[in-house]
Design a protein around this motif. Structure first.
Motif, PDB file in Angstrom:
ATOM      1  N   UNK A  11       0.829  -1.212   0.000  1.00 25.57           N
ATOM      2  CA  UNK A  11       0.000   0.000   0.000  1.00 25.57           C
ATOM      3  C   UNK A  11       0.859   1.255   0.000  1.00 25.57           C
ATOM      4  N   UNK A  12       2.037   1.204   0.624  1.00 22.12           N
ATOM      5  CA  UNK A  12       2.927   2.358   0.617  1.00 22.12           C
ATOM      6  C   UNK A  12       3.475   2.612  -0.786  1.00 22.12           C
ATOM      7  N   UNK A  13       3.837   1.540  -1.488  1.00 24.79           N
ATOM      8  CA  UNK A  13       4.345   1.683  -2.856  1.00 24.79           C
ATOM      9  C   UNK A  13       3.266   2.233  -3.785  1.00 24.79           C
ATOM     10  N   UNK A  14       2.036   1.768  -3.612  1.00 22.73           N
ATOM     11  CA  UNK A  14       0.931   2.269  -4.431  1.00 22.73           C
ATOM     12  C   UNK A  14       0.682   3.755  -4.148  1.00 22.73           C
ATOM     13  N   UNK A  15       0.760   4.161  -2.879  1.00 20.55           N
ATOM     14  CA  UNK A  15       0.611   5.567  -2.535  1.00 20.55           C
ATOM     15  C   UNK A  15       1.706   6.412  -3.178  1.00 20.55           C
ATOM     16  N   UNK A 407       6.938   2.476   4.063  1.00 21.13           N
ATOM     17  CA  UNK A 407       7.526   1.156   3.847  1.00 21.13           C
ATOM     18  C   UNK A 407       7.960   0.976   2.389  1.00 21.13           C
ATOM     19  N   UNK A 408       7.352   1.716   1.501  1.00 24.12           N
ATOM     20  CA  UNK A 408       7.723   1.623   0.088  1.00 24.12           C
ATOM     21  C   UNK A 408       9.152   2.029  -0.177  1.00 24.12           C
ATOM     22  N   UNK A 409       9.773   2.766   0.763  1.00 23.11           N
ATOM     23  CA  UNK A 409      11.170   3.176   0.577  1.00 23.11           C
ATOM     24  C   UNK A 409      12.084   1.958   0.515  1.00 23.11           C
TER      25      UNK A 409
END
Length: 492
Positions: A11-15, A407-409
């Protein structure tokens, strides 16, 4: 990877992807601060360059600080360009000079990101509902996520383990030169005045790896300090006049008086967050009895250092989100916009153009909202922990980190590492233990000698009399003699 971490990563990557898309869409439709007045292509160019440079500014710091104790001859041939950088920063007080210039670069780059991609007031896009634009545009969430995950956390993750590969390029070397040039210019020398003042108040002399300045060098140093204080005063005057007159890029619905209050509140929050990281690391190795008796100092330490120690790195991630959010808002508050009226103080159009860039706000935020707070926290860490606001901000940072919104970092860092073929430093120079066995051990004498960096002597170092400790700080001959004694004891 456990299911919760996997969910956070997705969800972080999608954001992040959604934030990038809407930022590019706003620029294309001329609804950002820069594309509203120039061709969108230039706004795209400045945004991409700014974010890319921020990755090197952040990753370069992690690498250069981490490589400080490592014998640079170990990688002289394998990483020649990284060697060129560390040959500069490992000399004398150059690392401190680099960190000072680098701090301004971070603020300046974030201001450039806001200038190029920050939404204008009332921006709309593709029929998005008001609640969505309020969160991602007016609330600054899109800008914060892109700046944090792409420009900062991603690079810090890779640079913390792949220091040599990360700075083994001319981009890193150029970034170092720019930071050193900024420091040499004297623009930020007011920070040294604050440093000396804080040291005097704390009764702790400011240690240096270099000898006393000559007469000419001392005169040049104090001239730059005076020049910096003059520039800082001018920056404050311009910013305050623009704020009270409502001549900034702040949303028109916000009254000038409220804008001034918002500015000072945000600058204090940035300062607290900058100082907190220094104070937290300063007391990390202290015994519980040495951390003070204040109830908030105890609550802060119990929360920060209890359990498996996850809360300290968790705070650093949440802190990054808060700092970037505040910086983006401060950039909006302090960037001058005359709205078609006469120039401030009747200055020429060229000078007014300089005011409009937000550079003056960046100088002020760097010195008053960042460096000065770090210096105070380094001298008075316990007092910093005793502030109730420290505990409140710590809770906020941990809450933000717990959402997994960044978390997408880690996903981005893994992709970057794969593409760039980064290798862990141990592949090239071995572990610290392996280097020591090869008689190429890390140089423990590199950090400053002084408070927090006392020379370690066998048996009696921790209980050495205060008079001996003071003499070691003041007289290099005494320090060198005791080092020789320690070496003789080791070889006896």
């Amino acid at each position: 990877m456990d299911p919760i971490t996997l969910f956070k990563s997705i969800y972080s990557t999608l954001l992040l992807i959604f934030s990038i898309v809407i930022i590019f869409g706003l620029i294309a439709l001329r609804q950002t601060n820069l594309s509203d007045s120039v061709h969108p292509a230039f706004a795209y160019f400045l945004f991409i360059i700014s974010i890319s440079w921020l990755t090197m500014v952040e990753g370069g710091q992690a690498s250069l600080v981490g490589l400080l104790p490592v014998n640079k001859e170990l990688y002289k041939d394998s990483h020649a360009k990284a060697y060129k950088s560390t040959a500069i920063t490992n000399e004398g007080d150059n690392l401190d000079r680099y960190l000072l210039g680098r701090q301004f670069m971070v603020v300046l780059v974030v201001f450039c990101v806001n200038m190029s991609a920050g939404p204008i007031g009332g921006a709309t896009l593709w029929g998005f509902p008001t609640w969505l634009t309020d969160i991602f545009f007016n609330g600054g969430l899109a800008m914060t996520l892109v700046t944090c995950m792409i420009g900062q956390l991603n690079s810090q993750v890779n640079a913390s383990h792949c220091m040599l590969d990360y700075i083994d390029n001319y981009f890193a070397l150029f970034t170092l030169w720019v930071a050193m040039a900024i420091e040499f210019s004297g623009l930020l020398h007011a920070s040294y005045v604050i440093q000396l003042t804080v040291g005097a108040l704390a009764g702790q002399p400011i240690e240096s790896k270099e000898g006393p300045r000559s007469g000419a060098a001392a005169a040049f140093f104090w001239f730059r300090c005076l020049l910096s204080l003059t520039i800082l005063s001018f920056c404050i005057a311009v910013t305050m006049v623009a704020l009270f007159d409502g001549k900034t890029t702040m949303w028109e619905s916000v009254p000038p008086g409220a804008a001034v209050v918002v500015f000072f509140v945000l600058m204090c929050i940035v300062g607290m967050l900058e100082g907190m990281q220094i104070a937290f690391f300063a007391v990390a190795k202290l015994q519980e009895s040495e951390r003070g008796s204040n109830i908030f100092a105890k609550k802060t330490c119990d929360l920060l250092y209890s359990g498996d120690g996850h809360n300290l790195p968790g705070f650093m991630i949440g802190r990054q989100l808060c700092v970037v959010s505040c910086m983006l808002f401060v950039a909006r508050v302090t960037s001058v916009d005359m709205k078609g009226e006469a120039n401030l103080f009747g200055v020429p159009d060229g000078v007014q153009g300089l005011f409009n860039t937000g550079l003056l706000g960046a100088v002020m935020l760097t010195i008053l909202g960042s460096i000065s707070w770090q210096l105070v926290a380094s001298a008075f860490p316990i007092a910093f922990l005793s502030n109730p606001l420290t505990y409140v901000l710590l809770r906020l940072c941990l809450l933000l980190e717990g959402t997994g919104i960044c978390q997408g970092a880690w996903v981005l860092a893994a992709i970057h590492k794969k593409i760039a073929n980064f290798q862990r430093d141990e592949v090239y120079i071995g572990t610290a233990e392996e280097r020591a066995k090869q008689e190429m051990g890390d140089d423990s004498a590199l950090p400053h000698v002084g408070t927090g960096h006392l020379v370690k002597l066998p048996g009696f170092s921790e209980n050495a009399p205060k008079s001996l400790k003071d003499l070691m700080r003041k007289d290099d001959n005494v320090k060198n003699y005791l080092n020789d004694v320690a070496e003789n004891m080791d070889t006896a």
